[in-house]
Write a protein that holds these residues in place. Structure first.
Motif, PDB file in Angstrom:
ATOM      1  N   MET A   1       0.834  -1.171   0.000  1.00 40.03           N
ATOM      2  CA  MET A   1       0.000   0.000   0.000  1.00 40.03           C
ATOM      3  C   MET A   1       0.885   1.242   0.000  1.00 40.03           C
ATOM      4  SD  MET A   1      -3.322   0.318   2.227  1.00 40.03           S
ATOM      5  CE  MET A   1      -4.604   1.308   1.602  1.00 40.03           C
ATOM      6  N   GLY A   2       0.411   2.333  -0.605  1.00 41.91           N
ATOM      7  CA  GLY A   2       1.213   3.544  -0.742  1.00 41.91           C
ATOM      8  C   GLY A   2       1.356   4.313   0.555  1.00 41.91           C
ATOM      9  N   LYS A   3       2.391   5.124   0.601  1.00 43.69           N
ATOM     10  CA  LYS A   3       2.657   5.962   1.765  1.00 43.69           C
ATOM     11  C   LYS A   3       1.800   7.219   1.670  1.00 43.69           C
ATOM     12  CE  LYS A   3       6.305   8.732   3.684  1.00 43.69           C
ATOM     13  NZ  LYS A   3       7.520   9.409   3.349  1.00 43.69           N
ATOM     14  N   ILE A   4       1.193   7.615   2.772  1.00 47.66           N
ATOM     15  CA  ILE A   4       0.362   8.818   2.798  1.00 47.66           C
ATOM     16  C   ILE A   4       1.267  10.029   2.902  1.00 47.66           C
ATOM     17  CG2 ILE A   4      -1.353  10.102   4.109  1.00 47.66           C
ATOM     18  CD1 ILE A   4      -2.505   7.455   5.027  1.00 47.66           C
ATOM     19  N   GLU A   5       1.049  11.008   2.051  1.00 48.24           N
ATOM     20  CA  GLU A   5       1.784  12.264   2.123  1.00 48.24           C
ATOM     21  C   GLU A   5       0.947  13.238   2.959  1.00 48.24           C
ATOM     22  OE1 GLU A   5       3.412  13.806  -1.484  1.00 48.24           O
ATOM     23  OE2 GLU A   5       3.680  11.802  -2.308  1.00 48.24           O
ATOM     24  N   TRP A   6       1.274  13.320   4.241  1.00 47.33           N
ATOM     25  CA  TRP A   6       0.502  14.124   5.179  1.00 47.33           C
ATOM     26  C   TRP A   6       0.618  15.612   4.882  1.00 47.33           C
ATOM     27  CZ3 TRP A   6      -2.973  11.819   8.057  1.00 47.33           C
ATOM     28  CH2 TRP A   6      -2.815  10.475   8.355  1.00 47.33           C
ATOM     29  N   ALA A   7       1.740  16.045   4.380  1.00 46.34           N
ATOM     30  CA  ALA A   7       1.949  17.471   4.142  1.00 46.34           C
ATOM     31  C   ALA A   7       0.984  18.017   3.091  1.00 46.34           C
ATOM     32  CB  ALA A   7       3.386  17.724   3.705  1.00 46.34           C
ATOM     33  N   MET A   8       0.643  17.201   2.120  1.00 43.07           N
ATOM     34  CA  MET A   8      -0.286  17.643   1.086  1.00 43.07           C
ATOM     35  C   MET A   8      -1.659  17.925   1.707  1.00 43.07           C
ATOM     36  SD  MET A   8      -1.270  15.637  -2.404  1.00 43.07           S
ATOM     37  CE  MET A   8      -2.056  14.292  -1.547  1.00 43.07           C
ATOM     38  N   TRP A   9      -2.112  17.044   2.605  1.00 41.78           N
ATOM     39  CA  TRP A   9      -3.387  17.240   3.278  1.00 41.78           C
ATOM     40  C   TRP A   9      -3.320  18.447   4.207  1.00 41.78           C
ATOM     41  CZ3 TRP A   9      -7.389  14.749   1.460  1.00 41.78           C
ATOM     42  CH2 TRP A   9      -7.181  13.550   0.779  1.00 41.78           C
ATOM     43  N   ALA A  10      -2.208  18.589   4.901  1.00 44.14           N
ATOM     44  CA  ALA A  10      -2.060  19.709   5.836  1.00 44.14           C
ATOM     45  C   ALA A  10      -2.072  21.040   5.095  1.00 44.14           C
ATOM     46  CB  ALA A  10      -0.770  19.552   6.629  1.00 44.14           C
ATOM     47  N   ASN A  11      -1.460  21.069   3.917  1.00 44.90           N
ATOM     48  CA  ASN A  11      -1.419  22.300   3.137  1.00 44.90           C
ATOM     49  C   ASN A  11      -2.820  22.739   2.735  1.00 44.90           C
ATOM     50  OD1 ASN A  11      -1.188  23.405   0.034  1.00 44.90           O
ATOM     51  ND2 ASN A  11       0.355  24.276   1.399  1.00 44.90           N
ATOM     52  N   GLU A  12      -3.612  21.810   2.234  1.00 48.78           N
ATOM     53  CA  GLU A  12      -4.982  22.152   1.825  1.00 48.78           C
ATOM     54  C   GLU A  12      -5.816  22.573   3.031  1.00 48.78           C
ATOM     55  OE1 GLU A  12      -6.025  22.348  -1.282  1.00 48.78           O
ATOM     56  OE2 GLU A  12      -4.122  21.640  -2.068  1.00 48.78           O
ATOM     57  N   GLN A  13      -5.665  21.845   4.149  1.00 48.72           N
ATOM     58  CA  GLN A  13      -6.412  22.172   5.360  1.00 48.72           C
ATOM     59  C   GLN A  13      -6.025  23.550   5.886  1.00 48.72           C
ATOM     60  OE1 GLN A  13      -8.847  20.460   6.936  1.00 48.72           O
ATOM     61  NE2 GLN A  13      -8.980  21.889   8.645  1.00 48.72           N
ATOM     62  N   ALA A  14      -4.725  23.857   5.903  1.00 50.01           N
ATOM     63  CA  ALA A  14      -4.265  25.137   6.437  1.00 50.01           C
ATOM     64  C   ALA A  14      -4.682  26.297   5.540  1.00 50.01           C
ATOM     65  CB  ALA A  14      -2.747  25.117   6.608  1.00 50.01           C
ATOM     66  N   LEU A  15      -4.667  26.092   4.231  1.00 50.33           N
ATOM     67  CA  LEU A  15      -5.103  27.158   3.326  1.00 50.33           C
ATOM     68  C   LEU A  15      -6.584  27.471   3.539  1.00 50.33           C
ATOM     69  CD1 LEU A  15      -4.325  29.076   1.047  1.00 50.33           C
ATOM     70  CD2 LEU A  15      -4.968  27.298  -0.567  1.00 50.33           C
ATOM     71  N   ALA A  16      -7.403  26.432   3.647  1.00 49.89           N
ATOM     72  CA  ALA A  16      -8.830  26.644   3.912  1.00 49.89           C
ATOM     73  C   ALA A  16      -9.024  27.274   5.285  1.00 49.89           C
ATOM     74  CB  ALA A  16      -9.581  25.316   3.811  1.00 49.89           C
ATOM     75  N   ALA A  17      -8.239  26.848   6.271  1.00 48.23           N
ATOM     76  CA  ALA A  17      -8.354  27.401   7.623  1.00 48.23           C
ATOM     77  C   ALA A  17      -7.992  28.878   7.638  1.00 48.23           C
ATOM     78  CB  ALA A  17      -7.447  26.625   8.577  1.00 48.23           C
ATOM     79  N   GLY A  18      -6.977  29.262   6.873  1.00 48.90           N
ATOM     80  CA  GLY A  18      -6.601  30.671   6.799  1.00 48.90           C
ATOM     81  C   GLY A  18      -7.717  31.519   6.217  1.00 48.90           C
ATOM     82  N   LEU A  19      -8.367  31.016   5.174  1.00 45.63           N
ATOM     83  CA  LEU A  19      -9.487  31.749   4.581  1.00 45.63           C
ATOM     84  C   LEU A  19     -10.653  31.864   5.557  1.00 45.63           C
ATOM     85  CD1 LEU A  19      -9.413  30.231   0.989  1.00 45.63           C
ATOM     86  CD2 LEU A  19      -8.776  32.540   1.647  1.00 45.63           C
ATOM     87  N   ILE A  20     -10.947  30.774   6.269  1.00 43.96           N
ATOM     88  CA  ILE A  20     -12.052  30.787   7.235  1.00 43.96           C
ATOM     89  C   ILE A  20     -11.722  31.712   8.404  1.00 43.96           C
ATOM     90  CG2 ILE A  20     -13.341  29.339   8.866  1.00 43.96           C
ATOM     91  CD1 ILE A  20     -12.904  27.019   6.834  1.00 43.96           C
ATOM     92  N   TYR A  21     -10.478  31.671   8.858  1.00 48.64           N
ATOM     93  CA  TYR A  21     -10.041  32.499   9.984  1.00 48.64           C
ATOM     94  C   TYR A  21     -10.142  33.987   9.625  1.00 48.64           C
ATOM     95  CZ  TYR A  21      -7.245  32.872  14.331  1.00 48.64           C
ATOM     96  OH  TYR A  21      -6.809  33.093  15.605  1.00 48.64           O
ATOM     97  N   ALA A  22      -9.690  34.344   8.428  1.00 46.24           N
ATOM     98  CA  ALA A  22      -9.760  35.745   7.986  1.00 46.24           C
ATOM     99  C   ALA A  22     -11.208  36.192   7.808  1.00 46.24           C
ATOM    100  CB  ALA A  22      -8.978  35.922   6.684  1.00 46.24           C
ATOM    101  N   THR A  23     -12.041  35.315   7.254  1.00 50.11           N
ATOM    102  CA  THR A  23     -13.452  35.664   7.069  1.00 50.11           C
ATOM    103  C   THR A  23     -14.147  35.879   8.413  1.00 50.11           C
ATOM    104  OG1 THR A  23     -13.489  34.366   5.030  1.00 50.11           O
ATOM    105  CG2 THR A  23     -15.613  34.921   6.003  1.00 50.11           C
ATOM    106  N   GLY A  24     -13.870  34.991   9.376  1.00 48.44           N
ATOM    107  CA  GLY A  24     -14.432  35.165  10.709  1.00 48.44           C
ATOM    108  C   GLY A  24     -13.944  36.449  11.363  1.00 48.44           C
TER     109      GLY A  24
END
Length: 186
Positions: A1-24
């Motif tokens: 089974m393939g290795k999970i690249e956690w950084a890719m998921w973290a990058n997308e999550q953090a970018l969305a979190a930054g947008l949500i944080y700024a909007t709030g």
């Protein structure tokens, strides 16, 4: 089974979190809620997180697709060296930035999303991942398929070459013999 690249998921999550944080934060400042100073911090922190997280990292395996206009942000993030390349630093930075957002209702969702991104970055750091810039290619990609000079003229399924129809220049040679007998069974 393939290795999970956690950084890719973290990058997308953090970018969305930054947008949500700024909007709030914008909602909190515009509404002049009690503790609106936390909302003003949320705007600044959200914009900072978005600028930090906009450039994608190069993947370990496979192709890396960069975001539109990522190159100028990549140069800025790359200039900070190990501070932005190390995912332990990013995990603790995001964790520290999300704390003030928990004191105001308008920024709580951005706070929680940024905290989750921090945990995912911590997992990426534990698994030994680090940020690598996607740089433009210096040599053009080689074209595959130089052996194909002309595309096929008839759709599949194609008969074998010896049974194909010949050009209609000479009518006698243009017809081909059907190897299967065509008769009506009565």
């Amino acid at each position: 089974m393939g290795k999970i690249e956690w950084a890719m998921w973290a990058n997308e999550q953090a970018l969305a979190a930054g947008l949500i944080y700024a909007t709030g934060g914008i909602v909190g400042v515009a509404g002049q809620f009690r503790g609106w100073q936390f909302a003003a911090f949320g705007i600044a922190a959200g914009v900072f997180v978005c600028l930090l997280e906009y450039p994608r990292s190069k993947r370990g395996k496979g192709t890396s697709v960069e975001r539109t206009g990522q190159y100028c942000f990549t140069v800025c993030v790359k200039a900070f060296g190990p501070l932005t390349r190390n995912y332990y630093v990013r995990a603790f930075l995001h964790a520290a930035l999300c704390v003030p957002g928990g004191f105001m209702l308008a920024t709580v969702l951005g706070c929680v999303c940024l905290g989750i991104a921090s945990l995912i970055y911590l997992s990426a750091a534990i698994h030994g991942e680090h940020w690598e810039p996607i740089l433009p290619r210096t040599e053009p990609p080689k074209r595959v398929g130089n052996s194909i000079k002309e595309p096929p003229q008839n759709p599949p399924p194609r008969p074998p070459p010896e049974l194909r129809r010949k050009k209609a220049d000479k009518l006698e040679t243009a017809a081909y013999d059907n190897p299967m007998s065509v008769t009506i069974n009565e």
